[in-house]
Write a protein that holds these residues in place. Structure first.
Motif, PDB file in Angstrom:
ATOM      1  N   ALA A 100       0.842  -1.379  -0.005  1.00 24.39           N
ATOM      2  CA  ALA A 100      -0.020  -0.041   0.088  1.00 24.39           C
ATOM      3  C   ALA A 100       0.786   1.389  -0.118  1.00 24.39           C
ATOM      4  CB  ALA A 100      -1.028  -0.003   1.202  1.00 24.39           C
ATOM      5  N   VAL A 101       1.903   1.146   1.003  1.00 26.59           N
ATOM      6  CA  VAL A 101       2.824   2.039   0.929  1.00 26.59           C
ATOM      7  C   VAL A 101       3.321   2.652  -0.522  1.00 26.59           C
ATOM      8  CG1 VAL A 101       5.038   3.404   1.773  1.00 26.59           C
ATOM      9  CG2 VAL A 101       3.246   2.205   3.388  1.00 26.59           C
ATOM     10  N   ALA A 102       3.823   1.587  -1.353  1.00 29.07           N
ATOM     11  CA  ALA A 102       4.540   1.699  -2.734  1.00 29.07           C
ATOM     12  C   ALA A 102       3.181   2.251  -3.567  1.00 29.07           C
ATOM     13  CB  ALA A 102       4.899   0.324  -2.913  1.00 29.07           C
ATOM     14  N   LYS A 103       2.135   1.776  -3.424  1.00 27.97           N
ATOM     15  CA  LYS A 103       1.225   2.152  -4.338  1.00 27.97           C
ATOM     16  C   LYS A 103       0.745   3.688  -4.200  1.00 27.97           C
ATOM     17  CE  LYS A 103      -2.383   1.662  -7.070  1.00 27.97           C
ATOM     18  NZ  LYS A 103      -2.841   3.104  -6.962  1.00 27.97           N
ATOM     19  N   ILE A 104       0.649   4.088  -3.011  1.00 30.56           N
ATOM     20  CA  ILE A 104       0.586   5.567  -2.840  1.00 30.56           C
ATOM     21  C   ILE A 104       1.751   6.509  -3.202  1.00 30.56           C
ATOM     22  CG2 ILE A 104       0.361   7.456  -0.998  1.00 30.56           C
ATOM     23  CD1 ILE A 104      -1.187   5.212   0.740  1.00 30.56           C
ATOM     24  N   VAL A 105       2.978   5.957  -3.020  1.00 32.49           N
ATOM     25  CA  VAL A 105       4.198   6.650  -3.121  1.00 32.49           C
ATOM     26  C   VAL A 105       4.558   6.753  -4.595  1.00 32.49           C
ATOM     27  CG1 VAL A 105       6.624   6.914  -2.828  1.00 32.49           C
ATOM     28  CG2 VAL A 105       4.996   6.469  -0.955  1.00 32.49           C
ATOM     29  N   VAL A 106       4.687   5.615  -5.285  1.00 32.05           N
ATOM     30  CA  VAL A 106       5.149   5.510  -6.617  1.00 32.05           C
ATOM     31  C   VAL A 106       4.549   6.193  -7.727  1.00 32.05           C
ATOM     32  CG1 VAL A 106       6.208   3.953  -8.496  1.00 32.05           C
ATOM     33  CG2 VAL A 106       6.477   3.556  -6.132  1.00 32.05           C
ATOM     34  N   PRO A 107       3.192   6.127  -7.979  1.00 34.76           N
ATOM     35  CA  PRO A 107       2.359   6.762  -9.247  1.00 34.76           C
ATOM     36  C   PRO A 107       2.679   8.207  -8.868  1.00 34.76           C
ATOM     37  CG  PRO A 107       1.356   4.806  -8.325  1.00 34.76           C
ATOM     38  CD  PRO A 107       2.242   5.167  -7.400  1.00 34.76           C
ATOM     39  N   THR A 108       2.577   8.640  -7.535  1.00 33.75           N
ATOM     40  CA  THR A 108       2.413  10.249  -7.620  1.00 33.75           C
ATOM     41  C   THR A 108       3.914  10.767  -7.897  1.00 33.75           C
ATOM     42  OG1 THR A 108       0.669  10.147  -5.945  1.00 33.75           O
ATOM     43  CG2 THR A 108       2.181  12.089  -5.831  1.00 33.75           C
ATOM     44  N   THR A 109       4.965   9.835  -7.202  1.00 34.05           N
ATOM     45  CA  THR A 109       6.258  10.397  -7.392  1.00 34.05           C
ATOM     46  C   THR A 109       6.448  10.610  -8.932  1.00 34.05           C
ATOM     47  OG1 THR A 109       7.085   9.859  -5.341  1.00 34.05           O
ATOM     48  CG2 THR A 109       8.736   9.966  -6.868  1.00 34.05           C
ATOM     49  N   ALA A 110       6.333   9.523  -9.642  1.00 33.60           N
ATOM     50  CA  ALA A 110       6.592   9.067 -10.839  1.00 33.60           C
ATOM     51  C   ALA A 110       6.001  10.149 -11.700  1.00 33.60           C
ATOM     52  CB  ALA A 110       6.140   7.860 -11.813  1.00 33.60           C
ATOM     53  N   GLY A 111       4.516  10.443 -11.559  1.00 35.02           N
ATOM     54  CA  GLY A 111       3.897  11.668 -12.164  1.00 35.02           C
ATOM     55  C   GLY A 111       4.778  12.854 -12.116  1.00 35.02           C
ATOM     56  N   GLN A 112       5.087  13.141 -10.912  1.00 32.56           N
ATOM     57  CA  GLN A 112       5.501  14.541 -10.639  1.00 32.56           C
ATOM     58  C   GLN A 112       6.968  14.747 -11.310  1.00 32.56           C
ATOM     59  OE1 GLN A 112       6.025  14.359  -6.287  1.00 32.56           O
ATOM     60  NE2 GLN A 112       4.047  15.583  -5.855  1.00 32.56           N
ATOM     61  N   ILE A 113       7.856  13.548 -11.374  1.00 34.47           N
ATOM     62  CA  ILE A 113       8.968  13.577 -12.113  1.00 34.47           C
ATOM     63  C   ILE A 113       8.654  13.921 -13.807  1.00 34.47           C
ATOM     64  CG2 ILE A 113      10.927  12.315 -12.817  1.00 34.47           C
ATOM     65  CD1 ILE A 113      10.903  11.019  -9.867  1.00 34.47           C
ATOM     66  N   ILE A 114       7.846  13.164 -14.090  1.00 35.91           N
ATOM     67  CA  ILE A 114       7.369  13.083 -15.703  1.00 35.91           C
ATOM     68  C   ILE A 114       6.892  14.518 -16.021  1.00 35.91           C
ATOM     69  CG2 ILE A 114       5.871  12.240 -17.352  1.00 35.91           C
ATOM     70  CD1 ILE A 114       6.155   9.457 -15.926  1.00 35.91           C
ATOM     71  N   ASP A 115       6.171  15.081 -15.027  1.00 35.97           N
ATOM     72  CA  ASP A 115       5.415  16.346 -15.448  1.00 35.97           C
ATOM     73  C   ASP A 115       6.591  17.669 -15.340  1.00 35.97           C
ATOM     74  OD1 ASP A 115       3.312  18.379 -15.311  1.00 35.97           O
ATOM     75  OD2 ASP A 115       4.149  19.013 -13.487  1.00 35.97           O
ATOM     76  N   ARG A 116       7.635  17.278 -14.584  1.00 39.51           N
ATOM     77  CA  ARG A 116       8.903  18.349 -14.554  1.00 39.51           C
ATOM     78  C   ARG A 116       9.519  18.111 -15.769  1.00 39.51           C
ATOM     79  NH1 ARG A 116      10.157  16.161  -8.355  1.00 39.51           N
ATOM     80  NH2 ARG A 116       8.627  17.629  -7.350  1.00 39.51           N
ATOM     81  N   ALA A 117       9.752  16.777 -16.267  1.00 35.59           N
ATOM     82  CA  ALA A 117      10.342  16.617 -17.573  1.00 35.59           C
ATOM     83  C   ALA A 117       9.596  17.140 -18.635  1.00 35.59           C
ATOM     84  CB  ALA A 117      10.573  15.213 -17.544  1.00 35.59           C
ATOM     85  N   ILE A 118       8.507  17.025 -18.587  1.00 31.12           N
ATOM     86  CA  ILE A 118       7.405  17.739 -19.540  1.00 31.12           C
ATOM     87  C   ILE A 118       7.634  19.397 -19.819  1.00 31.12           C
ATOM     88  CG2 ILE A 118       5.108  18.610 -20.314  1.00 31.12           C
ATOM     89  CD1 ILE A 118       4.124  15.679 -19.415  1.00 31.12           C
ATOM     90  N   GLN A 119       7.981  19.917 -18.592  1.00 30.52           N
ATOM     91  CA  GLN A 119       7.908  21.265 -18.388  1.00 30.52           C
ATOM     92  C   GLN A 119       9.416  21.673 -19.062  1.00 30.52           C
ATOM     93  OE1 GLN A 119       5.395  23.003 -17.477  1.00 30.52           O
ATOM     94  NE2 GLN A 119       6.393  25.145 -17.118  1.00 30.52           N
ATOM     95  N   VAL A 120      10.417  20.957 -18.683  1.00 32.94           N
ATOM     96  CA  VAL A 120      11.920  21.337 -19.305  1.00 32.94           C
ATOM     97  C   VAL A 120      12.099  21.011 -21.068  1.00 32.94           C
ATOM     98  CG1 VAL A 120      14.209  20.336 -19.367  1.00 32.94           C
ATOM     99  CG2 VAL A 120      13.020  20.642 -17.074  1.00 32.94           C
ATOM    100  N   HIS A 121      11.039  20.084 -21.190  1.00 33.35           N
ATOM    101  CA  HIS A 121      10.841  19.926 -22.820  1.00 33.35           C
ATOM    102  C   HIS A 121       9.936  21.081 -23.465  1.00 33.35           C
ATOM    103  CE1 HIS A 121      12.986  16.313 -22.265  1.00 33.35           C
ATOM    104  NE2 HIS A 121      12.952  15.935 -23.292  1.00 33.35           N
ATOM    105  N   GLY A 122       9.315  21.838 -22.699  1.00 32.84           N
ATOM    106  CA  GLY A 122       8.262  22.912 -23.370  1.00 32.84           C
ATOM    107  C   GLY A 122       7.532  22.252 -24.113  1.00 32.84           C
ATOM    108  N   GLY A 123       7.035  22.675 -25.378  1.00 32.48           N
ATOM    109  CA  GLY A 123       5.932  22.376 -26.244  1.00 32.48           C
ATOM    110  C   GLY A 123       6.365  20.881 -26.530  1.00 32.48           C
TER     111      GLY A 123
END
Length: 405
Positions: free
Chosen positions: A336-359
């Motif tokens: 349960a801990v992993a299920k809460i932590v990992v999708p949120t963390t991965a999503g935040q990291i991917i979102d930041r990568a999107i921002q650095v890539h711009g459009g």
């Protein structure tokens, strides 16, 4: 707590990494592109079919499976390291016959199926000849509480008759999907968690209709898809019942634990790859006279991504380790801990990568936009975060109840 990989697991990891480099990444864009598939998008991709044959020939097949000689016999901890590699590309799990929901369904059939059920359904799934889906979630009720489900599975002579409507049934759009494992109620007068049963339903059964595909932020994820499915007086033989009437919750808990941790394993790899391409982008792009990599704000983001991903990886490894040593049920809080932590963390990291890539990060030119949709989906799929937090809170309160006064 953590140990070195066995020589077998380490060798498989090296071969898997080489296969990904040689075959998966070069074909990834063609495999994942939705705009190029057209009317045939629900049919298995020809490139994937070719790569599946290569993967099987090289012994990189059923890597998750430890119930018999069809798999590699790896522990959960060992498979974590391979699954992270699979997760680096959304195209990869299918190529190695390690894709959801088939992985969970194969676990169900291996653990709870009769010999006849295994011969009919498990063997072709392990061979990659067919695909399957898992039908639990319903549109009319809050399915985060599975006691709410309304689909009926009622005995009628030598058959069971199924009526209900399901949605977000991953894989049901695929033309290769031949089996649905359906959860419904067989006895509404039984105790709350003994009303539900699971039954095997062929996708070509009369009365079963795949109504429509459902998109996630505009992605339909062909050829699997997420479907809404209608069961209208669907009749199947009584021997299609899994384990027995009233055992649905028991089976669900046996299935969902490993399934949740497999998702987490894959998302670690997906987030790791997002950090890598974010760094390459930062080192190659210039704005306002400076490289992105020299900007303090970008460097702070990259550093924070590394911190968060290492935390997520450690809770995932701990959960896998606990499953191996104590069993899936005893490890449920770690899962349960992993299920809460990992999708949120991965999503935040991917979102930041999107921002650095711009459009570019919003386009199909990179894997980031679809990866973000996938991680956001799993904060709801396999039980929403709120359900897992509630379960963890109950466990904590029970642990401290005796010392409260």
């Amino acid at each position: 707590m953590f140990a070195e990989l066995s020589s077998k697991a380490a060798e498989l990891k090296d071969r898997l990494e080489a296969f990904m480099t040689a075959h998966v990444y070069p074909n990834e864009r063609e495999i994942l592109s939705e705009s190029s598939r057209g009317e045939g998008r629900w049919n298995p991709h020809p490139v994937v079919a070719e790569l599946k044959q290569k993967a099987r020939a090289e012994g990189l097949w059923n890597l998750f499976y430890n119930h018999g000689p069809e798999g590699q016999g790896l522990s959960n901890y060992e498979y974590t390291h391979l699954c992270e590699l699979l997760g680096r590309s959304l195209a990869a799990p299918e190529i190695f016959n390690c894709n959801a929901p088939d992985v969970g369904n194969m676990e169900i059939l291996s653990t709870y199926g009769t010999e006849a059920q295994k011969q009919r359904w498990l063997k072709p799934l392990l061979d990659g000849e067919i695909r399957s889906c898992f039908a639990m979630t319903e549109p009319r009720v809050a399915s985060s509480d599975a006691t709410n489900i309304e689909t009926s599975i009622l005995r009628d002579g030598d058959d069971y008759v199924i009526n209900g409507r399901k949605w977000w049934i991953t894989g049901a759009m695929n033309s290769a999907c031949k089996l649905a494992i359906v959860m419904g109620k067989s006895d509404t007068s039984a105790p709350k968690h003994q009303q539900q049963s699971m039954i095997l339903v062929p996708m070509d059964a009369p009365g079963l209709t795949v109504m429509r595909p459902l998109s996630v932020y505009g992605y339909e994820h062909p050829p699997l898809g997420h479907a809404e499915v209608l069961f209208d007086n669907v009749r199947v033989p009584a021997e299609n019942m899994l384990l027995g009437e009233g055992r649905g919750f028991e089976i669900a808990q046996g299935r969902l634990g490993p399934g949740r941790i497999h998702h987490c394993m894959r998302f670690i790899g997906l987030a790791e790859r997002a950090i890598e391409i974010m760094c390459r982008r930062a080192l190659s792009r210039t704005a306002f006279g400076s490289k992105f990599a020299d900007m303090g704000g970008v460097r702070q983001v990259i550093g924070q991504c590394r911190v968060e991903l290492e935390q997520a990886r450690l809770v995932t490894l701990k959960a896998a380790w606990a499953m191996d040593r104590h069993g899936n049920k005893a490890a449920r809080n770690d899962i349960a801990v992993a299920k809460i932590v990992v999708p949120t963390t991965a999503g935040q990291i991917i979102d930041r990568a999107i921002q650095v890539h711009g459009g570019g990060g919003l386009s199909e030119d990179f894997f980031l936009a679809e990866a973000f949709a996938e991680t956001r989906f799993l904060r709801i799929g396999d039980g929403p975060d709120e359900v897992h937090r509630e379960a963890l809170a109950r466990a904590e309160l029970a642990r401290h109840a005796e010392t409260a006064h």
